[in-house]
Motif scaffolding. Structure first.
Motif, PDB file in Angstrom:
ATOM      1  N   LEU A 143      21.742 -29.905 -16.868  1.00  0.00           N
ATOM      2  CA  LEU A 143      20.651 -28.535 -15.838  1.00  0.00           C
ATOM      3  C   LEU A 143      19.458 -28.568 -15.090  1.00  0.00           C
ATOM      4  N   ARG A 144      18.904 -29.560 -15.687  1.00  0.00           N
ATOM      5  CA  ARG A 144      17.641 -30.192 -14.955  1.00  0.00           C
ATOM      6  C   ARG A 144      17.492 -30.671 -13.872  1.00  0.00           C
ATOM      7  N   ASP A 145      18.663 -31.378 -13.969  1.00  0.00           N
ATOM      8  CA  ASP A 145      19.189 -32.666 -12.679  1.00  0.00           C
ATOM      9  C   ASP A 145      19.103 -31.347 -11.466  1.00  0.00           C
ATOM     10  N   LYS A 146      20.456 -30.040 -11.725  1.00  0.00           N
ATOM     11  CA  LYS A 146      20.693 -29.633 -10.507  1.00  0.00           C
ATOM     12  C   LYS A 146      19.469 -28.937 -10.703  1.00  0.00           C
ATOM     13  N   THR A 147      18.670 -28.204 -11.436  1.00  0.00           N
ATOM     14  CA  THR A 147      17.739 -27.658 -10.961  1.00  0.00           C
ATOM     15  C   THR A 147      16.509 -27.398 -10.097  1.00  0.00           C
ATOM     16  N   SER A 148      16.327 -28.895 -10.376  1.00  0.00           N
ATOM     17  CA  SER A 148      15.733 -29.674  -8.712  1.00  0.00           C
ATOM     18  C   SER A 148      16.244 -30.016  -8.003  1.00  0.00           C
ATOM     19  N   GLN A 149      17.234 -29.926  -7.922  1.00  0.00           N
ATOM     20  CA  GLN A 149      17.783 -30.210  -6.507  1.00  0.00           C
ATOM     21  C   GLN A 149      18.594 -28.739  -6.000  1.00  0.00           C
ATOM     22  N   GLU A 150      18.987 -27.851  -6.788  1.00  0.00           N
ATOM     23  CA  GLU A 150      18.667 -26.531  -5.788  1.00  0.00           C
ATOM     24  C   GLU A 150      17.909 -25.237  -6.393  1.00  0.00           C
ATOM     25  N   SER A 151      17.183 -24.627  -5.766  1.00  0.00           N
ATOM     26  CA  SER A 151      16.969 -23.621  -6.675  1.00  0.00           C
ATOM     27  C   SER A 151      18.302 -22.569  -6.718  1.00  0.00           C
ATOM     28  N   ARG A 152      19.547 -22.566  -6.579  1.00  0.00           N
ATOM     29  CA  ARG A 152      20.060 -21.383  -6.987  1.00  0.00           C
ATOM     30  C   ARG A 152      20.942 -21.389  -8.367  1.00  0.00           C
ATOM     31  N   PHE A 153      20.472 -22.585  -8.838  1.00  0.00           N
ATOM     32  CA  PHE A 153      20.409 -22.295 -10.692  1.00  0.00           C
ATOM     33  C   PHE A 153      19.695 -22.623 -11.426  1.00  0.00           C
ATOM     34  N   ARG A 154      18.226 -21.674 -11.339  1.00  0.00           N
ATOM     35  CA  ARG A 154      17.591 -21.488 -11.837  1.00  0.00           C
ATOM     36  C   ARG A 154      17.297 -20.801 -12.727  1.00  0.00           C
ATOM     37  N   ASN A 155      18.871 -20.043 -12.695  1.00  0.00           N
ATOM     38  CA  ASN A 155      19.136 -18.456 -13.505  1.00  0.00           C
ATOM     39  C   ASN A 155      19.745 -19.297 -15.001  1.00  0.00           C
ATOM     40  N   VAL A 156      20.364 -20.068 -14.794  1.00  0.00           N
ATOM     41  CA  VAL A 156      21.253 -20.986 -16.087  1.00  0.00           C
ATOM     42  C   VAL A 156      21.261 -20.654 -16.702  1.00  0.00           C
ATOM     43  N   GLU A 157      21.606 -19.924 -17.838  1.00  0.00           N
ATOM     44  CA  GLU A 157      21.167 -20.663 -18.818  1.00  0.00           C
ATOM     45  C   GLU A 157      22.157 -21.039 -19.903  1.00  0.00           C
ATOM     46  N   LEU A 158      22.540 -22.442 -21.200  1.00  0.00           N
ATOM     47  CA  LEU A 158      23.677 -23.009 -21.374  1.00  0.00           C
ATOM     48  C   LEU A 158      24.076 -21.710 -22.946  1.00  0.00           C
ATOM     49  N   ILE A 159      25.291 -20.952 -22.170  1.00  0.00           N
ATOM     50  CA  ILE A 159      25.554 -20.111 -23.705  1.00  0.00           C
ATOM     51  C   ILE A 159      27.077 -20.419 -23.953  1.00  0.00           C
TER      52      ILE A 159
END
Ligand SMILES: [Zn+2]
Length: 293
Positions: free
Chosen positions: A108-124
């Motif tokens: 999640l950290r890696d993908k958020t740093s590559q693409e801002s569209r993942f910024r609201n993802v929570e691992l639920i």
């Protein structure tokens, strides 16, 4: 990358089933039964999942929603925040181990740093888990959740016997599926899960990638693993330890399956990597078979 959600279908697909397509990234599936609706997978972000729920509102508003996470690969469950608290989420018990692994947060950290569209993802994680199998009785339709490990340890496929439809998610994939690791055990699991799906004798087999509904994909996937094993069987000791095997003539992806015309270069690279893992697992299985012979 901008991904848009649209609703889709296949020829001969019952209208109680809707394909929820997030561009070329992944397909989720919506099933409407008499007693409740079921959403299989929540796409790659909460925004995408919310877009999907908005499109489905007319079909979904009058009955409760149950959500299934087919497995804990990011493109299938990172949208969970959009449904958490309003629908019960079901997954296989092995999903919890994957969710708790440090690699889940790292990805999640890696993908958020590559693409801002993942910024609201929570691992639920799921609200309800099961081992073996589980059945959802919708009245007119039954959804049998079948543990089909091999692509991942927690993978489940869905069988709807009344319609003879298998929602295979990532257990079946066009052009090829990917085994979890380069181990003989995982290779055995993915092949037996494919056989299990083949033995359902489904009228339609719907994977989450590849935009196809033909049951022939299951047979093609099985034939691919069979061909890998056959070709590896003919290698000598030094060829077996060649780290470049997946790039040598006769062992490349295109030597086993046709790469579709017009497949984007990064998608082709993705499937070459899948092939390399599959090949590695097949070599491992061969070595273990030789040792025990
Ligand atoms: Zn996937």
């Amino acid at each position: 990358m901008d991904v848009l959600v649209e609703l889709s279908s296949y020829p001969e697909l019952d209208d109680r089933i809707v394909i929820v397509r997030a561009g070329d990234e992944v397909d989720a599936v919506f099933v409407r039964t008499e007693r409740f609706n079921v959403l299989i997978d929540t796409l790659g972000t909460p925004e995408l999942c919310r877009m999907a729920l908005n499109l489905l509102e007319e079909k979904a508003a009058d009955r409760p929603l149950i959500v299934i996470n087919s497995h804990m690969d990011w493109d299938h469950f990172w949208g969970n925040a959009a449904v958490a608290g309003r629908a019960a989420i079901i997954a296989h018990a092995a999903a919890l181990d994957r969710l708790r692994a440090p690699s889940a947060q790292q990805l999640l950290r890696d993908k958020t740093s590559q693409e801002s569209r993942f910024r609201n993802v929570e691992l639920i994680g799921p609200d309800i888990t099961f081992s073996g199998s589980m059945v959802l009785n919708g009245g007119d339709l039954t959804l049998e959740l079948i543990h089909t490990p091999g692509h991942t340890p927690d993978h489940i496929a869905i069988w709807i016997p009344e319609l003879r439809i298998c929602l295979a998610v990532d257990a079946v994939e066009y052009p090829i599926p990917e085994v979890w690791s380069k181990s003989a055990e995982d290779l055995g699991l993915i092949r037996s899960s494919l056989q299990r799906i083949r033995d359902l004798d489904a009228r339609l087999v719907i994977p989450a990638h590849g935009q196809t509904s033909s049951p022939s994909t299951v047979k093609a996937n099985l034939a691919y693993f069979e061909a890998l094993a056959d070709r590896i069987d003919r290698l000598n000791e030094s060829q077996l330890t060649d780290g470049q095997l997946s790039r040598s003539s006769g062992f490349r992806l295109e030597d086993f399956v046709a790469i579709p015309d017009g497949m984007p270069a990064d998608t082709a690279t993705f499937y070459r990597n899948c092939h390399e893992t599959n090949l590695g697992a097949t070599v491992q299985a061969h070595i273990e078979k030789r040792k025990s012979a």
